[in-house]
Design a protein around this motif. Structure first.
Motif, PDB file in Angstrom:
ATOM      1  N   TYR A 116       9.237  11.757 -15.283  1.00 43.58           N
ATOM      2  CA  TYR A 116       8.535  11.717 -16.566  1.00 43.58           C
ATOM      3  C   TYR A 116       9.047  12.735 -17.599  1.00 43.58           C
ATOM      4  CZ  TYR A 116       5.402  15.793 -16.017  1.00 43.58           C
ATOM      5  OH  TYR A 116       4.883  17.049 -15.901  1.00 43.58           O
ATOM      6  N   PRO A 117       9.673  13.866 -17.240  1.00 40.24           N
ATOM      7  CA  PRO A 117      10.236  14.722 -18.294  1.00 40.24           C
ATOM      8  C   PRO A 117      11.297  14.024 -19.139  1.00 40.24           C
ATOM      9  CG  PRO A 117      10.007  15.961 -16.271  1.00 40.24           C
ATOM     10  CD  PRO A 117       9.747  14.537 -15.918  1.00 40.24           C
ATOM     11  N   THR A 118      11.980  13.013 -18.577  1.00 40.95           N
ATOM     12  CA  THR A 118      13.009  12.328 -19.365  1.00 40.95           C
ATOM     13  C   THR A 118      12.396  11.541 -20.514  1.00 40.95           C
ATOM     14  OG1 THR A 118      12.965  10.339 -17.975  1.00 40.95           O
ATOM     15  CG2 THR A 118      14.465  12.105 -17.330  1.00 40.95           C
ATOM     16  N   LEU A 136       0.825  -1.208   0.000  1.00 39.87           N
ATOM     17  CA  LEU A 136       0.000   0.000   0.000  1.00 39.87           C
ATOM     18  C   LEU A 136       0.862   1.261   0.000  1.00 39.87           C
ATOM     19  CD1 LEU A 136      -2.803  -1.045   2.522  1.00 39.87           C
ATOM     20  CD2 LEU A 136      -3.061  -0.701   0.064  1.00 39.87           C
ATOM     21  N   ALA A 137       1.937   1.238   0.789  1.00 38.97           N
ATOM     22  CA  ALA A 137       2.826   2.400   0.847  1.00 38.97           C
ATOM     23  C   ALA A 137       3.543   2.620  -0.483  1.00 38.97           C
ATOM     24  CB  ALA A 137       3.844   2.220   1.972  1.00 38.97           C
ATOM     25  N   SER A 138       3.709   1.554  -1.259  1.00 35.76           N
ATOM     26  CA  SER A 138       4.411   1.674  -2.540  1.00 35.76           C
ATOM     27  C   SER A 138       3.596   2.428  -3.586  1.00 35.76           C
ATOM     28  CB  SER A 138       4.753   0.282  -3.086  1.00 35.76           C
ATOM     29  OG  SER A 138       5.672  -0.391  -2.245  1.00 35.76           O
ATOM     30  N   ILE A 139       2.282   2.454  -3.439  1.00 35.62           N
ATOM     31  CA  ILE A 139       1.436   3.102  -4.448  1.00 35.62           C
ATOM     32  C   ILE A 139       1.757   4.592  -4.572  1.00 35.62           C
ATOM     33  CG2 ILE A 139      -0.943   3.689  -5.084  1.00 35.62           C
ATOM     34  CD1 ILE A 139      -1.802   1.014  -3.867  1.00 35.62           C
ATOM     35  N   PRO A 140       1.701   5.372  -3.469  1.00 36.23           N
ATOM     36  CA  PRO A 140       2.072   6.789  -3.633  1.00 36.23           C
ATOM     37  C   PRO A 140       3.553   6.977  -3.957  1.00 36.23           C
ATOM     38  CG  PRO A 140       1.736   6.270  -1.316  1.00 36.23           C
ATOM     39  CD  PRO A 140       1.268   5.084  -2.085  1.00 36.23           C
ATOM     40  N   LEU A 141       4.388   6.068  -3.476  1.00 36.50           N
ATOM     41  CA  LEU A 141       5.818   6.193  -3.758  1.00 36.50           C
ATOM     42  C   LEU A 141       6.088   6.023  -5.249  1.00 36.50           C
ATOM     43  CD1 LEU A 141       8.577   6.651  -2.559  1.00 36.50           C
ATOM     44  CD2 LEU A 141       8.719   4.200  -2.047  1.00 36.50           C
ATOM     45  N   VAL A 142       5.397   5.092  -5.893  1.00 36.13           N
ATOM     46  CA  VAL A 142       5.537   4.904  -7.331  1.00 36.13           C
ATOM     47  C   VAL A 142       5.081   6.157  -8.084  1.00 36.13           C
ATOM     48  CG1 VAL A 142       4.568   3.684  -9.321  1.00 36.13           C
ATOM     49  CG2 VAL A 142       5.398   2.399  -7.358  1.00 36.13           C
ATOM     50  N   LEU A 143       3.955   6.728  -7.663  1.00 30.16           N
ATOM     51  CA  LEU A 143       3.450   7.924  -8.331  1.00 30.16           C
ATOM     52  C   LEU A 143       4.423   9.095  -8.212  1.00 30.16           C
ATOM     53  CD1 LEU A 143      -0.315   7.740  -7.262  1.00 30.16           C
ATOM     54  CD2 LEU A 143       0.695   7.114  -9.472  1.00 30.16           C
ATOM     55  N   ILE A 144       5.019   9.263  -7.038  1.00 25.59           N
ATOM     56  CA  ILE A 144       5.986  10.346  -6.840  1.00 25.59           C
ATOM     57  C   ILE A 144       7.231  10.094  -7.688  1.00 25.59           C
ATOM     58  CG2 ILE A 144       7.462  11.501  -5.149  1.00 25.59           C
ATOM     59  CD1 ILE A 144       5.319  10.738  -3.040  1.00 25.59           C
ATOM     60  N   LYS A 145       7.662   8.850  -7.738  1.00 26.85           N
ATOM     61  CA  LYS A 145       8.846   8.512  -8.542  1.00 26.85           C
ATOM     62  C   LYS A 145       8.584   8.793 -10.026  1.00 26.85           C
ATOM     63  CE  LYS A 145      12.832   6.306  -9.318  1.00 26.85           C
ATOM     64  NZ  LYS A 145      12.841   6.125 -10.758  1.00 26.85           N
ATOM     65  N   LEU A 146       7.402   8.431 -10.506  1.00 31.60           N
ATOM     66  CA  LEU A 146       7.073   8.701 -11.905  1.00 31.60           C
ATOM     67  C   LEU A 146       7.006  10.202 -12.174  1.00 31.60           C
ATOM     68  CD1 LEU A 146       4.339   5.995 -12.611  1.00 31.60           C
ATOM     69  CD2 LEU A 146       6.723   6.010 -13.378  1.00 31.60           C
ATOM     70  N   TRP A 147       6.468  10.952 -11.215  1.00 32.98           N
ATOM     71  CA  TRP A 147       6.435  12.409 -11.363  1.00 32.98           C
ATOM     72  C   TRP A 147       7.845  12.969 -11.488  1.00 32.98           C
ATOM     73  CZ3 TRP A 147       8.859  15.637  -7.862  1.00 32.98           C
ATOM     74  CH2 TRP A 147       8.684  17.006  -8.080  1.00 32.98           C
TER      75      TRP A 147
END
Length: 399
Positions: free
Chosen positions: A92-94, A78-89
């Motif tokens: 994503y410019p790359t 469950l904790a990984s869900i927001p962590l993944v979203l922040i990491k993608l944010w």
């Protein structure tokens, strides 16, 4: 020259934020890698509960082992869900570097990222739906979840190998420094550790890179605290996001599947119900026999694969006694069958778990409620609640 700013089309997306940086991305990636590693290892332990192989024993000690590992698995997921979203944010410019396919390394980087993101997305979304008991997909969740875990870890390791120079650079750079993910295209060196090129940080940024990490850590911490109450009783009042809470269930224990959902209401309440024990010396027990034999007591946790767990007081009949009476022994493998028409209809138990298994008739000082498995259910230490079979009807001594 190819790769220069002049060669980039005017319609190509560009970014001006100086908050994103290689240093920030590397730190977020490290946290995510640790979370995925924990999920993978605890998930493997959880999957052993589904295997009926003699070469892989299921120890009874510690009795709370599955409660701990599955609670960690679900909470970390469950904790990984927001962590993944922040990491993608943060990265994503790359995706919009120009030119998009400058080198073989760049192509491999994109390919590994696509596989990783797709696998992680399916894994986390279906994992969350499993916690909610909602299965809109048409496949066996356990089988796919297990297989996809290897895809996630494999693609993650490949991606790390490809990005290792950037990771080393980012972790070795202070957050206030480091290269920025911005509108600036690649420089002429395709092997540069820079994600996009250097830009000076703004004089008064809305949030600093360190602030992003603090905000992310705080948010994830809140998710953990408001979730673990489903397995850590003192934190139950804080369990705002807990799928189930220990105190909210019949006799102080949550219910994963009701008797109505299992289609056993009439059969389980039939006064003529009998437990059939099959072995070299077969016999049957009726309802009256249960009360006469149910003298053993045990304090054991019941832990679901969905992360919730609670310790409870059980009373009933030691399973080894019935196995021995049927002609079995300590080395026997035993199959217990349920009246359940829809869910887990049978499960096997052997070894040290068999030695300490209890056929429960009472829960927390009261006769088992129908939804908890009346008239008889299996309770064993360090065993998933899913395989602590309810509404027993038959016991088979296999060896």
């Amino acid at each position: 020259m190819p790769g220069s700013a002049a060669a980039r089309p005017t319609w190509w997306p560009h970014f001006t934020s100086t908050v994103r940086s290689t240093a920030l991305t590397a730190r977020l990636g490290r946290a995510l890698g640790i979370a995925f590693g924990i999920c993978f290892l605890t998930g493997l332990l959880s999957y052993t509960q589904y295997l009926s192989t003699s070469w892989l024993p299921k120890p009874a000690v510690p009795a709370w082992g599955y409660r701990l590992t599955q609670g960690i698995h679900v909470t970390t997921g469950l904790a990984s869900i927001p962590l993944v979203l922040i990491k993608l944010w943060s990265v994503y410019p790359t995706t919009f570097r120009w030119p998009p396919f400058r080198s073989v390394k760049r192509v491999l980087e994109i390919a590994s990222a696509v596989v990783l993101i797709a696998a992680v997305s399916v894994q986390l979304v279906t994992g969350l739906l499993n916690l909610l008991d909602w299965y809109p997909f048409g496949w066996d969740f356990v089988v796919v979840h297990y297989a996809l875990a290897y895809v996630v870890i494999g693609s993650l390791l490949i991606h790390i190998a490809i990005k290792l120079p950037d990771i080393r650079y980012g972790l070795g750079t202070k957050l206030a420094e480091g290269d920025v993910l911005s509108e600036v295209p690649w420089d002429e060196n395709p092997d540069s550790h820079s994600n996009a090129g250097p830009l000076p940080p703004p004089v008064t940024p809305g949030i600093s890179r360190r602030g992003v990490l603090v905000a992310a850590g705080t948010g994830i911490g809140l998710i953990v605290i408001t979730t673990v109450g489903q397995s850590i009783r003192p934190l139950e009042p804080l369990g705002l996001l807990a799928i189930r809470q220990p105190s909210k269930g019949w006799q102080g224990v949550p219910v994963s599947e009701t008797a109505a959902e299992a289609g056993v209401v009439e059969a389980a309440q039939d006064p003529a119900w009998q437990l059939e024990i099959v072995g070299p010396n077969p016999y049957v027990l009726g309802l009256a026999d249960l009360d006469a034999l149910a003298t053993a007591e045990a304090h054991l946790p019941v832990a679901a694969n969905k992360g919730w767990s609670v310790a409870a007081d059980w009373r009933g009949i030691p399973l080894p006694e019935l196995v021995e009476r049927a002609g079995g022994g300590p080395g026997s493998r035993v199959l217990v069958r349920s009246l359940d028409r829809t869910g887990i209809k049978s499960s096997q138990i052997w070894g040290s778990q068999l030695a300490q298994a209890l056929l429960a008739t009472h829960l927390n000082g009261e006769r088992l409620a129908l939804d908890h498995g009346y008239p008889l259910r299996l309770i064993a230490p360090n065993r998933a609640e899913l395989f602590c079979t309810k509404w027993l009807t038959r016991i088979e001594v296999l060896s």
